[in-house]
Design an enzyme around this catalytic site. Structure first.
Site, PDB file in Angstrom:
ATOM      1  N   ARG A   1      -5.505 -12.079   6.031  1.00  0.00           N
ATOM      2  CA  ARG A   1      -4.704 -10.860   6.087  1.00  0.00           C
ATOM      3  C   ARG A   1      -4.537 -10.342   7.511  1.00  0.00           C
ATOM      4  O   ARG A   1      -3.799  -9.387   7.741  1.00  0.00           O
ATOM      5  CB  ARG A   1      -5.354  -9.753   5.221  1.00  0.00           C
ATOM      6  CG  ARG A   1      -5.437 -10.082   3.750  1.00  0.00           C
ATOM      7  CD  ARG A   1      -6.217  -9.031   2.976  1.00  0.00           C
ATOM      8  NE  ARG A   1      -5.396  -7.903   2.581  1.00  0.00           N
ATOM      9  CZ  ARG A   1      -4.867  -7.756   1.362  1.00  0.00           C
ATOM     10  NH1 ARG A   1      -5.092  -8.642   0.416  1.00  0.00           N
ATOM     11  NH2 ARG A   1      -4.133  -6.712   1.070  1.00  0.00           N
TER      12      ARG A   1
ATOM     13  N   TYR B   1      -1.242  -9.625   9.452  1.00  0.00           N
ATOM     14  CA  TYR B   1      -0.569  -8.375   9.078  1.00  0.00           C
ATOM     15  C   TYR B   1      -1.383  -7.168   9.562  1.00  0.00           C
ATOM     16  O   TYR B   1      -0.870  -6.322  10.295  1.00  0.00           O
ATOM     17  CB  TYR B   1      -0.408  -8.339   7.563  1.00  0.00           C
ATOM     18  CG  TYR B   1       0.351  -7.165   7.019  1.00  0.00           C
ATOM     19  CD1 TYR B   1       1.742  -7.100   7.141  1.00  0.00           C
ATOM     20  CD2 TYR B   1      -0.300  -6.124   6.363  1.00  0.00           C
ATOM     21  CE1 TYR B   1       2.457  -6.024   6.618  1.00  0.00           C
ATOM     22  CE2 TYR B   1       0.400  -5.054   5.840  1.00  0.00           C
ATOM     23  CZ  TYR B   1       1.772  -5.003   5.959  1.00  0.00           C
ATOM     24  OH  TYR B   1       2.479  -3.935   5.438  1.00  0.00           O
TER      25      TYR B   1
ATOM     26  N   GLU C   1      -3.990  -6.865  11.719  1.00  0.00           N
ATOM     27  CA  GLU C   1      -4.169  -6.749  13.169  1.00  0.00           C
ATOM     28  C   GLU C   1      -2.821  -6.593  13.867  1.00  0.00           C
ATOM     29  O   GLU C   1      -2.713  -5.918  14.889  1.00  0.00           O
ATOM     30  CB  GLU C   1      -4.929  -7.962  13.721  1.00  0.00           C
ATOM     31  CG  GLU C   1      -6.363  -8.105  13.187  1.00  0.00           C
ATOM     32  CD  GLU C   1      -7.343  -7.079  13.762  1.00  0.00           C
ATOM     33  OE1 GLU C   1      -6.926  -5.990  14.219  1.00  0.00           O
ATOM     34  OE2 GLU C   1      -8.551  -7.367  13.742  1.00  0.00           O
TER      35      GLU C   1
ATOM     36  N   LYS D   1      -0.290  -4.942  12.734  1.00  0.00           N
ATOM     37  CA  LYS D   1       0.055  -3.522  12.618  1.00  0.00           C
ATOM     38  C   LYS D   1      -0.829  -2.665  13.526  1.00  0.00           C
ATOM     39  O   LYS D   1      -0.389  -1.643  14.054  1.00  0.00           O
ATOM     40  CB  LYS D   1      -0.097  -3.053  11.166  1.00  0.00           C
ATOM     41  CG  LYS D   1       0.943  -3.637  10.212  1.00  0.00           C
ATOM     42  CD  LYS D   1       2.313  -3.013  10.420  1.00  0.00           C
ATOM     43  CE  LYS D   1       3.303  -3.478   9.371  1.00  0.00           C
ATOM     44  NZ  LYS D   1       4.668  -2.976   9.589  1.00  0.00           N
TER      45      LYS D   1
ATOM     46  N   VAL E   1       1.567  -6.221  -6.714  1.00  0.00           N
ATOM     47  CA  VAL E   1       1.019  -6.045  -8.054  1.00  0.00           C
ATOM     48  C   VAL E   1       1.969  -5.320  -9.017  1.00  0.00           C
ATOM     49  O   VAL E   1       2.093  -5.712 -10.178  1.00  0.00           O
ATOM     50  CB  VAL E   1      -0.375  -5.368  -7.980  1.00  0.00           C
ATOM     51  CG1 VAL E   1      -0.288  -3.909  -7.550  1.00  0.00           C
ATOM     52  CG2 VAL E   1      -1.111  -5.496  -9.281  1.00  0.00           C
TER      53      VAL E   1
ATOM     54  N   GLY F   1     -10.464  -6.844 -11.824  1.00  0.00           N
ATOM     55  CA  GLY F   1      -9.541  -5.731 -12.064  1.00  0.00           C
ATOM     56  C   GLY F   1     -10.134  -4.360 -11.819  1.00  0.00           C
ATOM     57  O   GLY F   1      -9.515  -3.349 -12.145  1.00  0.00           O
TER      58      GLY F   1
ATOM     59  N   GLN G   1     -11.212  -0.866  -2.566  1.00  0.00           N
ATOM     60  CA  GLN G   1     -10.791   0.487  -2.934  1.00  0.00           C
ATOM     61  C   GLN G   1      -9.813   1.018  -1.897  1.00  0.00           C
ATOM     62  O   GLN G   1      -9.873   0.646  -0.720  1.00  0.00           O
ATOM     63  CB  GLN G   1     -12.003   1.412  -3.020  1.00  0.00           C
ATOM     64  CG  GLN G   1     -12.869   1.369  -1.776  1.00  0.00           C
ATOM     65  CD  GLN G   1     -14.073   2.282  -1.845  1.00  0.00           C
ATOM     66  OE1 GLN G   1     -14.299   2.964  -2.833  1.00  0.00           O
ATOM     67  NE2 GLN G   1     -14.861   2.303  -0.783  1.00  0.00           N
TER      68      GLN G   1
HETATM   69  P1  NAD Z   1      10.148  -5.837   2.524  1.00  0.00           P
HETATM   70  O1  NAD Z   1       9.590  -7.205   2.698  1.00  0.00           O
HETATM   71  O2  NAD Z   1      10.945  -5.542   1.301  1.00  0.00           O
HETATM   72  O3  NAD Z   1      11.053  -5.433   3.766  1.00  0.00           O
HETATM   73  C1  NAD Z   1      10.867  -5.917   5.061  1.00  0.00           C
HETATM   74  C2  NAD Z   1      12.222  -6.141   5.700  1.00  0.00           C
HETATM   75  O4  NAD Z   1      12.038  -6.581   7.052  1.00  0.00           O
HETATM   76  C3  NAD Z   1      13.034  -7.220   4.999  1.00  0.00           C
HETATM   77  O5  NAD Z   1      14.371  -6.788   4.845  1.00  0.00           O
HETATM   78  C4  NAD Z   1      12.937  -8.417   5.939  1.00  0.00           C
HETATM   79  O6  NAD Z   1      14.032  -9.304   5.819  1.00  0.00           O
HETATM   80  C5  NAD Z   1      12.874  -7.714   7.282  1.00  0.00           C
HETATM   81  N1  NAD Z   1      12.236  -8.530   8.331  1.00  0.00           N
HETATM   82  C6  NAD Z   1      11.073  -9.206   8.265  1.00  0.00           C
HETATM   83  N2  NAD Z   1      10.817  -9.815   9.437  1.00  0.00           N
HETATM   84  C7  NAD Z   1      11.844  -9.500  10.281  1.00  0.00           C
HETATM   85  C8  NAD Z   1      12.163  -9.832  11.624  1.00  0.00           C
HETATM   86  N3  NAD Z   1      11.363 -10.605  12.363  1.00  0.00           N
HETATM   87  N4  NAD Z   1      13.310  -9.337  12.153  1.00  0.00           N
HETATM   88  C9  NAD Z   1      14.147  -8.568  11.422  1.00  0.00           C
HETATM   89  N5  NAD Z   1      13.908  -8.218  10.138  1.00  0.00           N
HETATM   90  C10 NAD Z   1      12.752  -8.679   9.570  1.00  0.00           C
HETATM   91  O7  NAD Z   1       8.904  -4.838   2.646  1.00  0.00           O
HETATM   92  P2  NAD Z   1       8.811  -3.254   2.401  1.00  0.00           P
HETATM   93  O8  NAD Z   1       7.866  -3.028   1.303  1.00  0.00           O
HETATM   94  O9  NAD Z   1      10.146  -2.651   2.352  1.00  0.00           O
HETATM   95  O10 NAD Z   1       8.070  -2.822   3.743  1.00  0.00           O
HETATM   96  C11 NAD Z   1       8.794  -2.279   4.841  1.00  0.00           C
HETATM   97  C12 NAD Z   1       7.839  -1.849   5.939  1.00  0.00           C
HETATM   98  O11 NAD Z   1       6.897  -0.912   5.421  1.00  0.00           O
HETATM   99  C13 NAD Z   1       7.037  -3.011   6.531  1.00  0.00           C
HETATM  100  O12 NAD Z   1       6.911  -2.813   7.926  1.00  0.00           O
HETATM  101  C14 NAD Z   1       5.700  -2.884   5.857  1.00  0.00           C
HETATM  102  O13 NAD Z   1       4.667  -3.400   6.639  1.00  0.00           O
HETATM  103  C15 NAD Z   1       5.577  -1.375   5.663  1.00  0.00           C
HETATM  104  N6  NAD Z   1       4.683  -1.044   4.551  1.00  0.00           N
HETATM  105  C16 NAD Z   1       5.075  -1.180   3.252  1.00  0.00           C
HETATM  106  C17 NAD Z   1       4.198  -0.869   2.229  1.00  0.00           C
HETATM  107  C18 NAD Z   1       4.577  -0.962   0.776  1.00  0.00           C
HETATM  108  O14 NAD Z   1       3.748  -0.672  -0.081  1.00  0.00           O
HETATM  109  N7  NAD Z   1       5.790  -1.291   0.412  1.00  0.00           N
HETATM  110  C19 NAD Z   1       2.894  -0.449   2.532  1.00  0.00           C
HETATM  111  C20 NAD Z   1       2.515  -0.362   3.857  1.00  0.00           C
HETATM  112  C21 NAD Z   1       3.424  -0.642   4.866  1.00  0.00           C
HETATM  113  N1  UDP Z   2      -3.077  -8.126  -7.705  1.00  0.00           N
HETATM  114  C1  UDP Z   2      -3.325  -8.546  -9.001  1.00  0.00           C
HETATM  115  N2  UDP Z   2      -2.383  -9.301  -9.632  1.00  0.00           N
HETATM  116  C2  UDP Z   2      -1.208  -9.645  -9.051  1.00  0.00           C
HETATM  117  C3  UDP Z   2      -0.939  -9.194  -7.721  1.00  0.00           C
HETATM  118  C4  UDP Z   2      -1.911  -8.440  -7.072  1.00  0.00           C
HETATM  119  O1  UDP Z   2      -4.370  -8.242  -9.588  1.00  0.00           O
HETATM  120  O2  UDP Z   2      -0.394 -10.324  -9.701  1.00  0.00           O
HETATM  121  C5  UDP Z   2      -4.087  -7.273  -7.044  1.00  0.00           C
HETATM  122  C6  UDP Z   2      -4.465  -7.685  -5.628  1.00  0.00           C
HETATM  123  O3  UDP Z   2      -5.504  -8.641  -5.660  1.00  0.00           O
HETATM  124  C7  UDP Z   2      -4.897  -6.371  -5.038  1.00  0.00           C
HETATM  125  C8  UDP Z   2      -4.015  -5.342  -5.748  1.00  0.00           C
HETATM  126  O4  UDP Z   2      -3.519  -5.992  -6.914  1.00  0.00           O
HETATM  127  O5  UDP Z   2      -6.237  -6.093  -5.375  1.00  0.00           O
HETATM  128  C9  UDP Z   2      -2.829  -4.883  -4.897  1.00  0.00           C
HETATM  129  O6  UDP Z   2      -2.172  -6.051  -4.428  1.00  0.00           O
HETATM  130  P1  UDP Z   2      -0.812  -5.987  -3.611  1.00  0.00           P
HETATM  131  O7  UDP Z   2      -0.513  -7.370  -3.145  1.00  0.00           O
HETATM  132  O8  UDP Z   2       0.223  -5.293  -4.423  1.00  0.00           O
HETATM  133  O9  UDP Z   2      -1.109  -5.018  -2.388  1.00  0.00           O
HETATM  134  P2  UDP Z   2      -2.297  -4.973  -1.291  1.00  0.00           P
HETATM  135  O10 UDP Z   2      -3.413  -5.874  -1.687  1.00  0.00           O
HETATM  136  O11 UDP Z   2      -1.639  -5.394  -0.039  1.00  0.00           O
HETATM  137  O12 UDP Z   2      -2.710  -3.561  -1.328  1.00  0.00           O
END
Ligand code: NAD
Ligand code: UDP
Length: 311
Positions: free
Chosen positions: A140, A143, A145, A147, A185, A205, A275
């Site tokens: 992981r 992603y 590090e 960020k 998930v 779970g 958690q």
């Molecule tokens: P997503 O994968 O749906 O969207 C990411 C977008 O970035 C996509 O459209 C992808 O094509 C584009 N992209 C990826 N690499 C690129 C690059 N090198 N150049 C140009 N475009 C690029 O993900 P999301 O859930 O919409 O997440 C968006 C942002 O929010 C991300 O930076 C992610 O780290 C952050 N974030 C999301 C969540 C979440 O729960 N959804 C949680 C924490 C942080």
């Molecule tokens: N997870 C799961 N089943 C799935 C996908 C994810 O049990 O089909 C679990 C995963 O192991 C994690 C949690 O759900 O504990 C959230 O996973 P997700 O990938 O959505 O986000 P993140 O782990 O990045 O918070």
């Protein structure tokens, strides 16, 4: 204002573009379409204030804008681990390029960071002053590090060059326009339930996450971008403090989809946080923000979307 949204064709980015346009802004959506899709922004294409640029944030770009939302980066572990070196480059070079642009055109910039900067947290719920428990060499890390360096760059460009920066630490967010095969998930469980497939729970779970509905998140993000004040450059957690185990989430998905749930337990991925729950006191204080959509309501809306897509 003219506003650049990188990653604008992705899940959160597309909702952000939509909201910013509806508020009367000009929006430039920049995306390399790795995990983003044209379908996510198809309904915006006829808006004269909307432009799309196919571009990779690891390459520099010059556009005259007032604000930059830097959201480009795959967010699902499945996608960010597909090409981990590229994930690091997207986070680090993407931040350098966007900060360079912000400095040159004097734009305000907001970086999408993540609750993953807390790693497998030993402090619970997580406050912004917690430094985290992150494995620097695990699967992981590209992603997490990546960020963390993006946050470092934001703070250093602010301190060194006076760039007007904002950092949002986003906790698990879900809603319409997540991809069916996104791998996270909420989309996995809903799609599996709708298709009558077994729900895949990793581990036993009992691990927890706190799920925020996308409209609440976008509201907080826009407030943060436009907020002023002394400590506004410091990171701000945005998420819904409602905390659930994955077993509870599976149960809820069964309720909202009206399907009988069958569960398959699979191995827990390495370094999977046990958690996670945001402390959102800072967001409340600085932005007057808190989420309004409870999990059951948000899941219903997301399930209706996935039912349509699967059809
Ligand atoms: P997503 O994968 O749906 O969207 C990411 C977008 O970035 C996509 O459209 C992808 O094509 C584009 N992209 C990826 N690499 C690129 C690059 N090198 N150049 C140009 N475009 C690029 O993900 P999301 O859930 O919409 O997440 C968006 C942002 O929010 C991300 O930076 C992610 O780290 C952050 N974030 C999301 C969540 C979440 O729960 N959804 C949680 C924490 C942080
Ligand atoms: N997870 C799961 N089943 C799935 C996908 C994810 O049990 O089909 C679990 C995963 O192991 C994690 C949690 O759900 O504990 C959230 O996973 P997700 O990938 O959505 O986000 P993140 O782990 O990045 O918070």
């Amino acid at each position: 204002m003219r506003i650049l949204v990188t990653g604008g064709a992705g899940f959160i980015g597309s909702h952000l573009c939509e909201r910013l346009l509806s508020e009367g802004n000009e929006v430039i959506c920049l995306d390399n379409f790795f995990t983003g899709r044209k379908a996510n922004i198809a309904h915006l294409r006829d808006d004269a204030n909307f432009e799309v640029i196919r571009h990779d944030v690891t390459e520099p770009i010059f556009v005259e804008v007032d604000q930059i939302y830097n959201f480009a980066c795959p967010a699902s572990p499945v996608h960010y681990q597909y090409n981990p070196v590229k994930t690091v480059k997207t986070n680090v070079m993407g931040a350098v390029n966007m900060l360079g642009l912000a400095k040159r055109v004097r734009a305000r910039i907001l970086q999408a960071s993540t609750s993953e900067v807390y790693g497998d947290p030993l402090v619970h719920p997580q406050t912004e002053d917690y430094f985290g428990n992150v494995n620097p060499i695990g699967l992981r890390s590209c992603y997490d590090e990546g960020k963390r360096v993006a946050e470092t760059l934001m703070m250093d460009y602010h301190r060194q060059s006076g760039v007007d920066t904002r950092i949002v630490r986003i906790f698990n967010t879900y809603g319409e326009r997540m991809m069916v095969n996104d791998g996270r998930v909420v989309s996995n469980f809903i799609v599996q339930a709708l298709k009558g497939e077994e729900i895949t729970i990793y581990g036993d779970g009992t691990q927890t996450r706190s799920f925020c509905y996308v409209s609440d998140l976008v509201d907080g993000i826009i407030r943060l971008m436009n907020a002023e004040g002394g400590d506004i450059h410091m990171p701000v957690n945005l998420g819904n403090p409602g905390e659930f185990t994955m077993n509870q989430l599976a149960e809820q998905v069964g309720v909202v989809t009206g399907k009988e749930i069958r569960i398959k337990y699979l191995p827990l991925p390495a370094d999977d946080p046990k958690q996670r729950q945001p402390n959102i006191d800072r967001a409340k204080r600085l932005l007057g923000w808190e989420p309004t959509v409870p999990l059951a309501d948000g899941l219903k809306r997301a399930a209706a979307y996935f039912a349509d897509v699967i059809d």
